[in-house]
Scaffold this motif. Sequence first.
Motif, mmCIF file in Angstrom:
data_model
loop_
_atom_site.group_PDB
_atom_site.id
_atom_site.type_symbol
_atom_site.label_atom_id
_atom_site.label_comp_id
_atom_site.label_asym_id
_atom_site.label_seq_id
_atom_site.Cartn_x
_atom_site.Cartn_y
_atom_site.Cartn_z
ATOM 1 N N CYS A 121 3.234 -2.366 -0.516
ATOM 2 C CA CYS A 121 3.309 -1.042 -1.152
ATOM 3 C C CYS A 121 2.598 0.002 -0.291
ATOM 4 N N PRO A 122 3.014 0.164 0.973
ATOM 5 C CA PRO A 122 2.270 1.050 1.883
ATOM 6 C C PRO A 122 2.321 2.521 1.484
ATOM 7 N N GLU A 123 3.435 2.958 0.870
ATOM 8 C CA GLU A 123 3.517 4.365 0.470
ATOM 9 C C GLU A 123 2.732 4.618 -0.809
ATOM 10 N N ALA A 124 2.883 3.734 -1.793
ATOM 11 C CA ALA A 124 2.164 3.902 -3.056
ATOM 12 C C ALA A 124 0.653 3.845 -2.850
ATOM 13 N N LEU A 125 0.207 3.111 -1.835
ATOM 14 C CA LEU A 125 -1.213 2.993 -1.544
ATOM 15 C C LEU A 125 -1.870 4.359 -1.381
ATOM 16 N N THR A 126 -1.129 5.313 -0.854
ATOM 17 C CA THR A 126 -1.703 6.634 -0.584
ATOM 18 C C THR A 126 -2.087 7.367 -1.866
ATOM 19 N N ARG A 127 -1.557 6.954 -3.021
ATOM 20 C CA ARG A 127 -1.844 7.649 -4.279
ATOM 21 C C ARG A 127 -3.169 7.216 -4.896
ATOM 22 N N LEU A 128 -3.792 6.165 -4.374
ATOM 23 C CA LEU A 128 -5.022 5.662 -4.980
ATOM 24 C C LEU A 128 -6.152 6.686 -4.944
ATOM 25 N N ALA A 129 -6.252 7.438 -3.855
ATOM 26 C CA ALA A 129 -7.350 8.401 -3.746
ATOM 27 C C ALA A 129 -7.329 9.397 -4.889
ATOM 28 N N GLY A 130 -6.133 9.817 -5.297
ATOM 29 C CA GLY A 130 -6.014 10.771 -6.385
ATOM 30 C C GLY A 130 -6.308 10.177 -7.744
ATOM 31 N N PRO A 143 -12.974 10.653 -1.040
ATOM 32 C CA PRO A 143 -12.065 9.993 -0.103
ATOM 33 C C PRO A 143 -11.202 10.983 0.670
ATOM 34 N N LEU A 144 -10.973 10.680 1.930
ATOM 35 C CA LEU A 144 -10.004 11.438 2.712
ATOM 36 C C LEU A 144 -8.594 11.061 2.271
ATOM 37 N N PRO A 145 -7.676 12.023 2.180
ATOM 38 C CA PRO A 145 -6.302 11.695 1.778
ATOM 39 C C PRO A 145 -5.579 10.883 2.847
ATOM 40 N N LEU A 146 -4.763 9.949 2.401
ATOM 41 C CA LEU A 146 -3.997 9.075 3.286
ATOM 42 C C LEU A 146 -2.516 9.399 3.132
ATOM 43 N N THR A 147 -1.791 9.453 4.241
ATOM 44 C CA THR A 147 -0.356 9.746 4.232
ATOM 45 C C THR A 147 0.401 8.607 4.890
ATOM 46 N N TYR A 148 1.475 8.168 4.253
ATOM 47 C CA TYR A 148 2.315 7.113 4.826
ATOM 48 C C TYR A 148 3.360 7.749 5.734
ATOM 49 N N LEU A 149 3.423 7.294 6.984
ATOM 50 C CA LEU A 149 4.358 7.849 7.960
ATOM 51 C C LEU A 149 5.622 7.027 8.126
ATOM 52 N N GLY A 150 5.629 5.803 7.597
ATOM 53 C CA GLY A 150 6.786 4.938 7.732
ATOM 54 C C GLY A 150 6.418 3.608 8.362
ATOM 55 N N ALA A 151 7.444 2.792 8.617
ATOM 56 C CA ALA A 151 7.229 1.463 9.180
ATOM 57 C C ALA A 151 7.748 1.420 10.605
ATOM 58 N N LEU A 152 6.908 1.022 11.515
ATOM 59 C CA LEU A 152 7.279 0.841 12.916
ATOM 60 C C LEU A 152 7.533 -0.645 13.127
ATOM 61 N N HIS A 153 8.809 -1.019 13.266
ATOM 62 C CA HIS A 153 9.175 -2.430 13.374
ATOM 63 C C HIS A 153 8.568 -3.229 12.212
ATOM 64 N N GLN A 154 8.786 -2.721 10.983
ATOM 65 C CA GLN A 154 8.319 -3.339 9.732
ATOM 66 C C GLN A 154 6.793 -3.328 9.554
ATOM 67 N N THR A 155 6.076 -2.595 10.406
ATOM 68 C CA THR A 155 4.625 -2.524 10.301
ATOM 69 C C THR A 155 4.221 -1.159 9.772
ATOM 70 N N PRO A 156 3.427 -1.096 8.678
ATOM 71 C CA PRO A 156 3.074 0.200 8.079
ATOM 72 C C PRO A 156 2.199 1.050 8.996
ATOM 73 N N LEU A 157 2.480 2.365 8.949
ATOM 74 C CA LEU A 157 1.729 3.345 9.735
ATOM 75 C C LEU A 157 1.291 4.470 8.800
ATOM 76 N N TRP A 158 -0.009 4.780 8.829
ATOM 77 C CA TRP A 158 -0.557 5.841 7.982
ATOM 78 C C TRP A 158 -1.290 6.864 8.847
ATOM 79 N N SER A 159 -1.568 8.024 8.244
ATOM 80 C CA SER A 159 -2.403 9.019 8.903
ATOM 81 C C SER A 159 -3.376 9.605 7.895
ATOM 82 N N LEU A 160 -4.474 10.132 8.401
ATOM 83 C CA LEU A 160 -5.428 10.872 7.581
ATOM 84 C C LEU A 160 -6.040 11.958 8.440
ATOM 85 N N PRO A 161 -6.583 12.993 7.833
ATOM 86 C CA PRO A 161 -7.155 14.082 8.638
ATOM 87 C C PRO A 161 -8.260 13.573 9.552
#
Length: 280
Positions: A71-80, A90-108
């Motif tokens: 649940c890599p995208e839903a994970l980002t909603r936990l901070a809220g 907590p710093l906000p987390l953003t889901y950027l997508g899957a790179l070869h099925q591997t989750p990639l996130w970003s934060l400020p």
Amino acid sequence: MYPDPALTHRVEVFTGHALAPLPLAWDDSANWLWRTCDETPQLLKLARTHPAQDPFWQGVDRLFGFDRWRCPEALTRLAGALPTHLPLPPLPLTYLGALHQTPLWSLPWSDGAPARMGEVFAELLGSQLGHLHRETVSGWGHPLETVWTLSQWPRRAHDFLRRHPRCADWETLPDFPIPSRAVWCLPDLRADQFLCGATGWLWSDWEALVWAPLEFDLCVAELLITEGAERDAFVTAYRRQSPDVALGEYRQGMRALIWAMRLQGDIDWHILKSHPAWLM
């Protein structure tokens, strides 16, 4: 250790950002890290370990039923969903997508320095956990996956230890009384998951958040703080927000789970078991 240059190039192509690779803080770090080379830089986190090969994330999945890969995208909603007005927000987390099925996130990106344990931070951490423990959640497990009632904790915890590859290290498995209640908990809690920046304190690494027994979270904190003055600062701050909890009958079982998940690293069980019992 840095990300492989070829991996950095693939992430640059995927995101459209020029990247500066960052070194791993630990040999078993869960993510590869980069800083984007922009006017408003971001920190990118690409999952490096899978529960099948990582003792910590495997434990989080088998004990708490949570896998960030599911649940890599839903994970980002936990901070809220966390309580408001935390001393260490907590710093906000953003889901950027899957790179070869591997989750990639970003934060400020933050130029803050990682926290170090000391009296000041121990007091902040006590206040943080005190705030989090004021909010009782509906059960233990994970709000994005499965939540169980507290009455199911003893069997689940016992089965987790019984099936653990190193279960022979225990002469007998410990008892697991039914916990008093469940709360937000970061099992891999460490000082360096928080940053002290120009605008104040920030919680930068919270992706392993689960709902856990209150007694489990306090046992994690008890093993994290070692100096007397730091312990006093933690307890004083904690008690301003939440009442004391008796850990006596819970401590042995919770420490066994902490050891099995390697939350204290690859430490001998007898050393961890004999750590001073200074909380409640």
